[in-house]
Each structure stands twice: as structure tokens, then as C-alpha cells.
Motif scaffolding. Structure first.
Motif, PDB file in Angstrom:
ATOM      1  N   LEU A   1      -2.601   0.308   2.673  1.00 11.02           N
ATOM      2  CA  LEU A   1      -3.556  -0.232   4.276  1.00 11.02           C
ATOM      3  C   LEU A   1      -3.400  -1.405   3.497  1.00 11.02           C
ATOM      4  O   LEU A   1      -2.500  -1.885   2.165  1.00 11.02           O
ATOM      5  CB  LEU A   1      -4.647   0.549   3.559  1.00 11.02           C
ATOM      6  CG  LEU A   1      -4.520   2.061   4.095  1.00 11.02           C
ATOM      7  CD1 LEU A   1      -6.646   1.983   4.236  1.00 11.02           C
ATOM      8  CD2 LEU A   1      -4.902   1.976   6.022  1.00 11.02           C
ATOM      9  N   PRO A   2      -3.349  -2.378   3.942  1.00  9.67           N
ATOM     10  CA  PRO A   2      -3.574  -3.845   4.011  1.00  9.67           C
ATOM     11  C   PRO A   2      -4.245  -4.546   3.391  1.00  9.67           C
ATOM     12  O   PRO A   2      -5.401  -3.379   2.967  1.00  9.67           O
ATOM     13  CB  PRO A   2      -4.023  -4.467   5.322  1.00  9.67           C
ATOM     14  CG  PRO A   2      -3.592  -3.377   6.674  1.00  9.67           C
ATOM     15  CD  PRO A   2      -3.556  -2.650   5.671  1.00  9.67           C
TER      16      PRO A   2
ATOM     17  N   ILE B   1      -4.525  -3.693  -0.170  1.00 13.25           N
ATOM     18  CA  ILE B   1      -5.061  -2.879  -1.315  1.00 13.25           C
ATOM     19  C   ILE B   1      -4.176  -3.384  -2.599  1.00 13.25           C
ATOM     20  O   ILE B   1      -4.060  -3.187  -3.977  1.00 13.25           O
ATOM     21  CB  ILE B   1      -4.402  -1.126  -1.055  1.00 13.25           C
ATOM     22  CG1 ILE B   1      -3.411  -1.339  -0.260  1.00 13.25           C
ATOM     23  CG2 ILE B   1      -4.983  -0.791   0.438  1.00 13.25           C
ATOM     24  CD1 ILE B   1      -2.509   0.078  -1.077  1.00 13.25           C
TER      25      ILE B   1
ATOM     26  N   LYS C   1      -0.285  -4.502  -2.195  1.00 14.04           N
ATOM     27  CA  LYS C   1       1.096  -4.102  -2.887  1.00 14.04           C
ATOM     28  C   LYS C   1       2.065  -5.491  -2.889  1.00 14.04           C
ATOM     29  O   LYS C   1       2.535  -4.654  -3.857  1.00 14.04           O
ATOM     30  CB  LYS C   1       1.210  -3.810  -1.176  1.00 14.04           C
ATOM     31  CG  LYS C   1       0.544  -2.073  -0.467  1.00 14.04           C
ATOM     32  CD  LYS C   1       1.228  -1.538   0.745  1.00 14.04           C
ATOM     33  CE  LYS C   1       0.736  -3.316   1.648  1.00 14.04           C
ATOM     34  NZ  LYS C   1      -0.501  -2.823   2.076  1.00 14.04           N
ATOM     35  N   SER C   2       0.858  -6.342  -2.466  1.00 10.34           N
ATOM     36  CA  SER C   2       1.590  -7.453  -2.746  1.00 10.34           C
ATOM     37  C   SER C   2       1.952  -7.742  -4.400  1.00 10.34           C
ATOM     38  O   SER C   2       3.235  -8.822  -5.460  1.00 10.34           O
ATOM     39  CB  SER C   2       1.683  -9.081  -1.403  1.00 10.34           C
ATOM     40  OG  SER C   2       1.679  -8.502  -0.344  1.00 10.34           O
ATOM     41  N   THR C   3       0.682  -8.233  -4.589  1.00 11.40           N
ATOM     42  CA  THR C   3       0.816  -7.977  -6.103  1.00 11.40           C
ATOM     43  C   THR C   3       1.366  -7.337  -6.662  1.00 11.40           C
ATOM     44  O   THR C   3       2.351  -7.241  -8.120  1.00 11.40           O
ATOM     45  CB  THR C   3      -0.866  -8.191  -6.334  1.00 11.40           C
ATOM     46  OG1 THR C   3      -1.897  -8.692  -4.864  1.00 11.40           O
ATOM     47  CG2 THR C   3      -1.540  -8.179  -7.512  1.00 11.40           C
TER      48      THR C   3
ATOM     49  N   ASN D   1      -4.289   1.853  -7.866  1.00 11.28           N
ATOM     50  CA  ASN D   1      -4.748   0.774  -7.972  1.00 11.28           C
ATOM     51  C   ASN D   1      -6.317   0.965  -8.685  1.00 11.28           C
ATOM     52  O   ASN D   1      -7.224   0.956  -8.339  1.00 11.28           O
ATOM     53  CB  ASN D   1      -4.329  -0.400  -7.143  1.00 11.28           C
ATOM     54  CG  ASN D   1      -4.573  -1.658  -7.720  1.00 11.28           C
ATOM     55  OD1 ASN D   1      -4.581  -1.407  -8.396  1.00 11.28           O
ATOM     56  ND2 ASN D   1      -4.637  -2.888  -6.588  1.00 11.28           N
TER      57      ASN D   1
ATOM     58  N   ASP E   1      -3.657  -0.446 -13.606  1.00 13.84           N
ATOM     59  CA  ASP E   1      -4.408  -1.578 -12.643  1.00 13.84           C
ATOM     60  C   ASP E   1      -3.855  -3.073 -13.056  1.00 13.84           C
ATOM     61  O   ASP E   1      -3.354  -3.748 -13.609  1.00 13.84           O
ATOM     62  CB  ASP E   1      -5.217  -2.312 -14.807  1.00 13.84           C
ATOM     63  CG  ASP E   1      -6.575  -3.186 -14.250  1.00 13.84           C
ATOM     64  OD1 ASP E   1      -6.211  -3.648 -13.062  1.00 13.84           O
ATOM     65  OD2 ASP E   1      -7.700  -2.867 -14.503  1.00 13.84           O
TER      66      ASP E   1
HETATM   67  N1  GDP Z   1     -10.321  -6.657  -8.334  1.00 10.26           N
HETATM   68  C1  GDP Z   1      -8.854  -6.333  -7.870  1.00 10.26           C
HETATM   69  N2  GDP Z   1      -8.272  -6.799  -7.062  1.00 10.26           N
HETATM   70  C2  GDP Z   1      -6.769  -6.960  -6.555  1.00 10.26           C
HETATM   71  C3  GDP Z   1      -6.225  -6.345  -7.456  1.00 10.26           C
HETATM   72  N3  GDP Z   1      -4.201  -5.827  -6.306  1.00 10.26           N
HETATM   73  C4  GDP Z   1      -4.731  -7.452  -5.637  1.00 10.26           C
HETATM   74  N4  GDP Z   1      -6.734  -7.619  -5.044  1.00 10.26           N
HETATM   75  C5  GDP Z   1      -6.040  -9.094  -4.618  1.00 10.26           C
HETATM   76  O1  GDP Z   1      -6.487  -8.279  -3.431  1.00 10.26           O
HETATM   77  C6  GDP Z   1      -6.234  -8.842  -2.092  1.00 10.26           C
HETATM   78  C7  GDP Z   1      -5.064  -8.679  -2.007  1.00 10.26           C
HETATM   79  O2  GDP Z   1      -3.689  -7.930  -2.440  1.00 10.26           O
HETATM   80  P1  GDP Z   1      -3.040  -7.926  -1.913  1.00 10.26           P
HETATM   81  O3  GDP Z   1      -1.700  -7.664  -3.113  1.00 10.26           O
HETATM   82  O4  GDP Z   1      -2.242  -9.141  -1.019  1.00 10.26           O
HETATM   83  O5  GDP Z   1      -2.581  -6.938  -0.914  1.00 10.26           O
HETATM   84  P2  GDP Z   1      -0.969  -5.711   0.281  1.00 10.26           P
HETATM   85  O6  GDP Z   1      -2.524  -6.577   1.368  1.00 10.26           O
HETATM   86  O7  GDP Z   1      -1.688  -5.200  -0.087  1.00 10.26           O
HETATM   87  O8  GDP Z   1      -0.469  -6.452  -0.018  1.00 10.26           O
HETATM   88  C8  GDP Z   1      -5.694  -9.960  -3.320  1.00 10.26           C
HETATM   89  O9  GDP Z   1      -7.208 -11.306  -3.342  1.00 10.26           O
HETATM   90  C9  GDP Z   1      -5.747  -9.549  -4.590  1.00 10.26           C
HETATM   91  O10 GDP Z   1      -5.991 -10.613  -5.526  1.00 10.26           O
HETATM   92  C10 GDP Z   1      -7.229  -5.218  -8.165  1.00 10.26           C
HETATM   93  O11 GDP Z   1      -6.149  -4.455  -9.339  1.00 10.26           O
HETATM   94  N5  GDP Z   1      -7.933  -5.973  -8.627  1.00 10.26           N
END
Ligand code: GDP
Ligand code: MG
Length: 348
Positions: free
Chosen positions: A9-10, A12, A14-16, A207, A229
Motif C-alpha cells: 500500500l502507499p 508503508i 517502501k521507498s524508505t 515493517n 524495523d
Molecule cells: N515510524 C515509522 N515511520 C516510517 C517507517 N518507514 C517509513 N516511515 C515513514 O513513513 C512515510 C512514508 O514512507 P515511504 O517510504 O515514502 O512510504 P511508501 O509510500 O510506501 O514508499 C515517511 O514519512 C517515512 O519516514 C517506519 O519503519 N517507522
């Protein structure tokens, strides 16, 4: 090269995860035919054995096995109908070898959830359902064409295809992945041409954080899953190797490529020498010529024999010359099944 698509999903992580995985890029020159795009990254597969081999052989170059990771944009409910550019994102998944399905277990309101609620079971269900529905659409479209063809006389191929499509449709309609359909050898060939998403192997990455959804341990029973994590892992990556050692921590993120290997039943063999030491990837159970084909087709077509010593034996001796003198280098023929850690010289 093995490719892994990160799906979920958006919002969550993924990009991190993708950024953390691809923080230390490999030397792209070693992997021709690979193009890098913003959402595509090549990651080397950490292997202590390769480092040791490179030291012992005093190799000028060390080339690890590599995996391509693709950060696929978030899927939402209705993606298979084109919701949220879903069709485009689904097309990206069709070409990967393995799906890494990321699920959010970390809680906290600071990061908004598309469904406004942290519910891993529901999230997994949304993604899995979208993938199944996307495949169902592919199957139904094809079936429409094939059913017409199958009615014409002497069209055996179309009849086999129709049979395969019906079996796939049935499984998908029951909410099961295409991989659950039991197909004959001929039918499997047809299915391969459809590039179905739910025929691909998948593994979950959860995650997690200090504050997790209470159902975490129940889900962790899944056969193929990895708890990460991601946020903390990202912070660890800023530490130097010395700092990590002092603190006694090891980033777990490096185990993700290994998990992908395990999921796909892959093993590593090596070629080693003064010019280069290199790790190669092959499916468990491959013969020596099949392994050779990973390097050059000639090693398969013109294969005569292979000289083999396993890393575990080699490292005890510590020198190729000595190993040869002691007769530890075996000569193997076409029928030899390559083992994980084999150091191989192909003779053609
Ligand atoms: N608390 C917490 N926040 C996270 C974690 N991983 C990502 N985030 C935050 O969630 C938001 C979306 O992350 P992103 O990687 O862009 O999600 P994507 O849409 O799935 O690619 C960002 O603000 C991240 O900093 C995590 O393990 N814990
Ligand atoms: Mg993203």
C-alpha cells in the motif's frame, strides 16, 4: 539478473526500504545490460566467502552476485481497474522474478495510513486481492479470444490453452493465487506466456518498530517473512562499520537479498583467480553445464569437464596450488550437480 519488486500500500515504507537497500550502489560497469532508473537499484549480495577468496587469490577485481530491486509505487484498492494509476504499477510487477510484499506493522499517527487504521491483515488482503483480480482480468481477456479459436476444427493448441485458462480462472475466482492451479506440463507453458503476477514467488517483509500492531507474532509464523524495523535500519546505515562493531549491532537489512535467495532456491558458486573473483547465482539442483551457461553459453554448449573444490574444503587448505597438489580438486562431468560454495573452473 534477479529482480525483486517491492509491493504494498502507499505510505508503508517502501521507498524508505528501497533507499536503505540501495544506499551503497554496486559498480554498474560490472553488470552490462542493466539500466538504472530512479526506482531501480542494483544491490550486491553480501558474501564473506567471496571476500576471502579475493584476498587469497589477490584478485584485481571482486564482483559479487547482484540483485535488482524495484520500488513499485503503492497499490490501492481498485488498482486492477486502473485506480491510482494501478495498471501502470501492476505492469511493473509483471516483469520481476520475486515479489517482496511490504506490510506496515509500525503504529503511530504521524504517518497517515490510506485506510486510516493499522490493520496488517486487511492491508495484506487488499494487495493480494488486487494482484489476483489483475490476473483474473488477464486470464478472462485471453480466454475470450481462445474460446473462439478452440471452436475451429483441428485447433489442439487452443484447446489446451482454453483448459489452462479455465483452471487458472477457477483458482483466481476462489481468491487463490494462479500458482495454486494444478496444470499439466503443456498448460504450464501457456500460463508462462501470460506473465501472471500471482504465479510468482512472494515473500513478506513486515515493517516493525518498538510500537507494533499486536498481531505481529501471529503473522510472523508465515513461512517466508522477514521482520525489519526499516526506520531504525536506515539510521544504522549512517554508522561506520567500526561504530557498529563497538555498539554490537548488525544491520538486518543486508539479510534481505539472502532471504530472496532462500525464497527462490538459489545457490552461489564462485570463479576465482588473479584477474577477478566472482560470485554467480544458480538454481539449486543445476548441473555443471547449466551453471556454466550463467557465465558464457560456450561453457554449456562446449562443456567438457569442470574442476571443482568446495569453499569449505578450500579454506582449510588456503591455496589453490596446495589443493591441487593434494588432489583435492575434483574433475566433474556433465552430470555433476553444483553445490553452494563450489569454486569452479570450466574446461571447454
Ligand atoms: N515510524 C515509522 N515511520 C516510517 C517507517 N518507514 C517509513 N516511515 C515513514 O513513513 C512515510 C512514508 O514512507 P515511504 O517510504 O515514502 O512510504 P511508501 O509510500 O510506501 O514508499 C515517511 O514519512 C517515512 O519516514 C517506519 O519503519 N517507522
Ligand atoms: Mg514510495
Amino acid at each position: 539478473m534477479l529482480s525483486v519488486g517491492i509491493v504494498g500500500l502507499p505510505n508503508i515504507g517502501k521507498s524508505t526500504l528501497f533507499k536503505a537497500l540501495t544506499k551503497n550502489p554496486v559498480d554498474i560497469n560490472n553488470y552490462p545490460f542493466c539500466t538504472i532508473e530512479p526506482n531501480v537499484g542494483i544491490v550486491s549480495v553480501e558474501d564473506e566467502r567471496l571476500k576471502k577468496l579475493s584476498e587469497i587469490f589477490a584478485s584485481k577485481k571482486t564482483i559479487p552476485a547482484a540483485i535488482k530491486f524495484i520500488d513499485i509505487a503503492g497499490l490501492v484498492k481498485g488498482a486492477h481497474k486502473g485506480e491510482g494509476l494501478g495498471n501502470q504499477f501492476l505492469a511493473n510487477i509483471r516483469n520481476v522474478d520475486l515479489i517482496c510484499h511490504l506490510v506496515r506493522f509500525f503504529q503511530g499517527d504521524a504517518v497517515e495510513h490510506v485506510s486510516k487504521k493499522i490493520d496488517p491483515a486487511a492491508d495484506m488482503e487488499i494487495i493480494n486481492t488486487e494482484l489476483i483480480l489483475a490476473d483474473l482480468e488477464t486470464v478472462l481477456k485471453r480466454k475470450h479470444k481462445t474460446a473462439k479459436l478452440a471452436k475451429t476444427p483441428n485447433n489442439k493448441e487452443a484447446k489446451v490453452e482454453l483448459e489452462a485458462l479455465k483452471k487458472l480462472e477457477k483458482a483466481l475466482n476462489q481468491g487463490r493465487p494462479a500458482s495454486a492451479a494444478v496444470l499439466s506440463k503443456e498448460e504450464r507453458k501457456v500460463a508462462a506466456g501470460l506473465y501472471l503476477i500471482t504465479k510468482k514467488p512472494m515473500f513478506y517483509v513486515f515493517n516493525i518498530s518498538q510500537n507494533n500492531h499486536p498481531d505481529l507474532e501471529k503473522f510472523a509464523q508465515e513461512k517466508y517473512c522477514l521482520k525489519l524495523d526499516i526506520k531504525t535500519e536506515t539510521e544504522l546505515l549512517d554508522l561506520s562499520p567500526q561504530e557498529m562493531e563497538e555498539l554490537g549491532i548488525q544491520p538486518k537489512i543486508a539479510t534481505l537479498p539472502q532471504e530472496a535467495y532462500r525464497r527462490l532456491n538459489l545457490i552461489t558458486f564462485f570463479t576465482a583467480g588473479e584477474d577477478e573473483s566472482r560470485a554467480w547465482t544458480v538454481t539449486k539442483g543445476s548441473s555443471a553445464p547449466q551453471a556454466g551457461a550463467k557465465i558464457h553459453n560456450d561453457f554449456k554448449e562446449k562443456f567438457i569437464k569442470a574442476e571443482v573444490i568446495n569453499y569449505s574444503d578450500f579454506i582449510k587448505i588456503g591455496s589453490y596450488k596446495k589443493a591441487r597438489e593434494e588432489g583435492l580438486i575434483r574433475t566433474e562431468g556433465k552430470g555433476y550437480t553444483v553445490r553452494d560454495g563450489d569454486i569452479i573452473i570450466f574446461k571447454i
